[in-house]
Design an enzyme around this catalytic site. Structure first.
Site, mmCIF file in Angstrom:
data_model
loop_
_atom_site.group_PDB
_atom_site.id
_atom_site.type_symbol
_atom_site.label_atom_id
_atom_site.label_comp_id
_atom_site.label_asym_id
_atom_site.label_seq_id
_atom_site.Cartn_x
_atom_site.Cartn_y
_atom_site.Cartn_z
ATOM 1 N N GLY A 19 0.802 -1.229 0.000
ATOM 2 C CA GLY A 19 0.000 0.000 0.000
ATOM 3 C C GLY A 19 0.831 1.274 0.000
ATOM 4 O O GLY A 19 1.890 1.361 -0.628
ATOM 5 N N ILE A 20 0.326 2.261 0.723
ATOM 6 C CA ILE A 20 0.960 3.581 0.743
ATOM 7 C C ILE A 20 2.366 3.497 1.321
ATOM 8 O O ILE A 20 3.301 4.126 0.809
ATOM 9 C CB ILE A 20 0.066 4.560 1.551
ATOM 10 C CG1 ILE A 20 -1.228 4.858 0.763
ATOM 11 C CG2 ILE A 20 0.816 5.844 1.863
ATOM 12 C CD1 ILE A 20 -2.273 5.652 1.537
ATOM 13 N N ASP A 39 6.322 -4.245 9.557
ATOM 14 C CA ASP A 39 4.904 -4.564 9.343
ATOM 15 C C ASP A 39 4.542 -5.810 10.131
ATOM 16 O O ASP A 39 5.404 -6.607 10.499
ATOM 17 C CB ASP A 39 4.625 -4.800 7.843
ATOM 18 C CG ASP A 39 3.199 -4.462 7.443
ATOM 19 O OD1 ASP A 39 2.993 -3.457 6.743
ATOM 20 O OD2 ASP A 39 2.271 -5.205 7.848
ATOM 21 N N ASP A 65 4.332 -5.312 15.707
ATOM 22 C CA ASP A 65 2.965 -4.860 15.986
ATOM 23 C C ASP A 65 3.139 -3.485 16.624
ATOM 24 O O ASP A 65 3.604 -3.375 17.768
ATOM 25 C CB ASP A 65 2.262 -5.832 16.935
ATOM 26 C CG ASP A 65 0.848 -5.361 17.263
ATOM 27 O OD1 ASP A 65 0.491 -4.211 16.919
ATOM 28 O OD2 ASP A 65 0.105 -6.140 17.878
ATOM 29 N N VAL A 66 2.754 -2.443 15.899
ATOM 30 C CA VAL A 66 3.047 -1.089 16.382
ATOM 31 C C VAL A 66 2.305 -0.741 17.673
ATOM 32 O O VAL A 66 2.642 0.247 18.333
ATOM 33 C CB VAL A 66 2.760 -0.011 15.308
ATOM 34 C CG1 VAL A 66 3.711 -0.136 14.123
ATOM 35 C CG2 VAL A 66 1.300 -0.023 14.872
ATOM 36 N N TYR A 160 -11.859 5.936 13.385
ATOM 37 C CA TYR A 160 -10.793 6.307 12.446
ATOM 38 C C TYR A 160 -10.637 7.836 12.411
ATOM 39 O O TYR A 160 -9.517 8.356 12.498
ATOM 40 C CB TYR A 160 -11.145 5.766 11.057
ATOM 41 C CG TYR A 160 -10.076 5.989 10.003
ATOM 42 C CD1 TYR A 160 -8.972 5.147 9.920
ATOM 43 C CD2 TYR A 160 -10.171 7.031 9.087
ATOM 44 C CE1 TYR A 160 -8.001 5.333 8.949
ATOM 45 C CE2 TYR A 160 -9.210 7.227 8.119
ATOM 46 C CZ TYR A 160 -8.120 6.378 8.044
ATOM 47 O OH TYR A 160 -7.150 6.569 7.081
ATOM 48 N N LYS A 164 -7.257 9.943 13.603
ATOM 49 C CA LYS A 164 -6.437 10.758 12.697
ATOM 50 C C LYS A 164 -6.390 12.212 13.160
ATOM 51 O O LYS A 164 -5.371 12.892 12.988
ATOM 52 C CB LYS A 164 -6.963 10.634 11.267
ATOM 53 C CG LYS A 164 -6.787 9.221 10.679
ATOM 54 C CD LYS A 164 -5.330 8.782 10.605
ATOM 55 C CE LYS A 164 -5.164 7.459 9.864
ATOM 56 N NZ LYS A 164 -3.752 7.059 9.689
HETATM 57 P P1 NAD Z 1 -3.053 -0.876 3.754
HETATM 58 O O1 NAD Z 1 -4.047 -1.653 4.542
HETATM 59 O O2 NAD Z 1 -2.743 -1.283 2.365
HETATM 60 O O3 NAD Z 1 -1.671 -0.743 4.528
HETATM 61 C C1 NAD Z 1 -1.598 -0.634 5.939
HETATM 62 C C2 NAD Z 1 -0.405 -1.442 6.405
HETATM 63 O O4 NAD Z 1 -0.316 -1.291 7.833
HETATM 64 C C3 NAD Z 1 -0.542 -2.950 6.110
HETATM 65 O O5 NAD Z 1 0.638 -3.443 5.518
HETATM 66 C C4 NAD Z 1 -0.783 -3.553 7.489
HETATM 67 O O6 NAD Z 1 -0.294 -4.878 7.628
HETATM 68 C C5 NAD Z 1 -0.025 -2.573 8.384
HETATM 69 N N1 NAD Z 1 -0.481 -2.642 9.775
HETATM 70 C C6 NAD Z 1 -1.759 -2.618 10.216
HETATM 71 N N2 NAD Z 1 -1.780 -2.769 11.553
HETATM 72 C C7 NAD Z 1 -0.505 -2.889 11.951
HETATM 73 C C8 NAD Z 1 0.117 -3.086 13.223
HETATM 74 N N3 NAD Z 1 -0.597 -3.179 14.347
HETATM 75 N N4 NAD Z 1 1.463 -3.148 13.264
HETATM 76 C C9 NAD Z 1 2.196 -3.062 12.140
HETATM 77 N N5 NAD Z 1 1.672 -2.897 10.913
HETATM 78 C C10 NAD Z 1 0.337 -2.807 10.818
HETATM 79 O O7 NAD Z 1 -3.644 0.622 3.776
HETATM 80 P P2 NAD Z 1 -3.067 1.986 3.154
HETATM 81 O O8 NAD Z 1 -4.187 2.624 2.438
HETATM 82 O O9 NAD Z 1 -1.764 1.783 2.478
HETATM 83 O O10 NAD Z 1 -2.862 2.802 4.505
HETATM 84 C C11 NAD Z 1 -1.609 3.321 4.938
HETATM 85 C C12 NAD Z 1 -1.873 4.521 5.842
HETATM 86 O O11 NAD Z 1 -2.485 5.552 5.064
HETATM 87 C C13 NAD Z 1 -2.843 4.241 6.990
HETATM 88 O O12 NAD Z 1 -2.404 4.917 8.151
HETATM 89 C C14 NAD Z 1 -4.137 4.835 6.514
HETATM 90 O O13 NAD Z 1 -4.978 5.224 7.579
HETATM 91 C C15 NAD Z 1 -3.627 6.027 5.739
HETATM 92 N N6 NAD Z 1 -4.573 6.574 4.784
HETATM 93 C C16 NAD Z 1 -5.101 5.790 3.800
HETATM 94 C C17 NAD Z 1 -5.996 6.357 2.901
HETATM 95 C C18 NAD Z 1 -6.613 5.558 1.790
HETATM 96 O O14 NAD Z 1 -7.589 6.047 1.184
HETATM 97 N N7 NAD Z 1 -6.115 4.386 1.467
HETATM 98 C C19 NAD Z 1 -6.351 7.697 3.021
HETATM 99 C C20 NAD Z 1 -5.800 8.462 4.035
HETATM 100 C C21 NAD Z 1 -4.902 7.887 4.918
#
Ligand code: NAD
Length: 255
Positions: A19-20, A39, A65-66, A160, A164
């Site tokens: 992801g991001i 992760d 695990d964060v 959520y 944030k």
């Molecule tokens: P995603 O689910 O693809 O990635 C999130 C990652 O965090 C995953 O690899 C997951 O395994 C990891 N993770 C979750 N819980 C964890 C834990 N307890 N310990 C360690 N790792 C953990 O989602 P994404 O869209 O890539 O999200 C990344 C960040 O961007 C997040 O903080 C999300 O809130 C934020 N965000 C996403 C969006 C969107 O539209 N996708 C928009 C705004 C903000």
């Protein structure tokens, strides 16, 4: 895009397996930054190996695990051993669990706050300690969300949104406390295509159309849309920029 001062620096990215987080790690690696991915997902080691192969930088990975500060400290110690002290941090580990506020179970509420707020804090703490101890500079970039300042519809996601908003105030608090050595900023993305959003779109194909109808840019973002802003925040090109949450949402919150 070229930020020459980044080459040879070291970054830790939480939530870096996919992801991001993974996309931003790739953007840093393209600038010659050595990257450590943390992760929950075991695939994090494959993700790190892929970045090393594609960009010729040093990489490391650790399971974490964060929400558990012991796990966070151990993971940062592991990657410090491999790559040295990191001077760039991206906190992308995050989750969302939708549900009506009146019905949400306490453990569900706590889970979201625990990952998104507490996990972000523990990660920034582990990042900052060695830099502050050594009097070195660094840049932390926290991944917040536009949901910290607006209420997205039609989904119900109070936990959520609240988590944030808290990340935004954590950003200003840490920026003030840790200046001038460390800069702490956040980005607040709008709707980005990733596993997080795809799970909902796949279940309800009308949802994406509804979201997009409210985005002046006329589309959801791709993770790579965040690259330029994050590289700027990591780089010394933004050396006087700290304590800010910068919204990057295709104009969603402008209307
Ligand atoms: P995603 O689910 O693809 O990635 C999130 C990652 O965090 C995953 O690899 C997951 O395994 C990891 N993770 C979750 N819980 C964890 C834990 N307890 N310990 C360690 N790792 C953990 O989602 P994404 O869209 O890539 O999200 C990344 C960040 O961007 C997040 O903080 C999300 O809130 C934020 N965000 C996403 C969006 C969107 O539209 N996708 C928009 C705004 C903000």
């Amino acid at each position: 895009m070229n930020f020459p001062d980044l080459a040879g620096r070291t970054a830790v990215i939480t939530g870096g397996a996919r992801g991001i987080g993974y996309s931003l790690a790739s953007a840093l690696a393209r600038q010659g930054v050595n990257v450590a991915l943390l992760d929950l997902l075991p695939e994090v080691s494959d993700s790190a190996a892929r970045l090393a192969g594609e960009h010729g930088v040093q990489t490391a990975s650790a399971l974490v695990d964060v929400t558990d500060p012991v796990s966070v400290d151990a993971a940062f110690a592991d990657v410090r051993e491999a790559l040295g002290v990191a001077d760039i941090l991206i906190t992308a580990a995050g989750i969302t669990i939708w549900g009506d506020a009146a019905e949400v179970a306490p453990e569900t509420w706590r889970k979201v706050i625990d990952v998104n707020l507490n996990g972000t804090f523990f990660s920034t703490q582990a990042f900052a300690r060695p830099l502050l101890a050594e009097g070195r500079e660094g840049s932390a970039i926290l991944i917040s969300s536009m949901s910290g300042r607006v209420v997205n519809v039609p989904q119900h996601q109070a936990s959520y949104n609240a988590s944030k908003a808290a990340v935004d105030q954590l950003t200003t608090s840490l920026a003030v406390e840790w200046a001038p050595a460390l800069r702490v900023n956040a980005i607040a993305p709008g709707y980005i295509l990733s596993d997080m959003t795809r799970q909902f779109i796949d279940a309800n194909p009308d949802l994406a159309a509804q979201w997009i109808s409210a985005i002046p840019a006329g589309r959801m973002g791709e993770p790579a849309d965040l690259d330029g802003l994050v590289l700027l925040l990591a780089s010394s090109a933004s050396s006087y920029l700290t304590g800010q949450t910068l919204v990057i949402d295709g104009g969603y919150t402008a209307i």
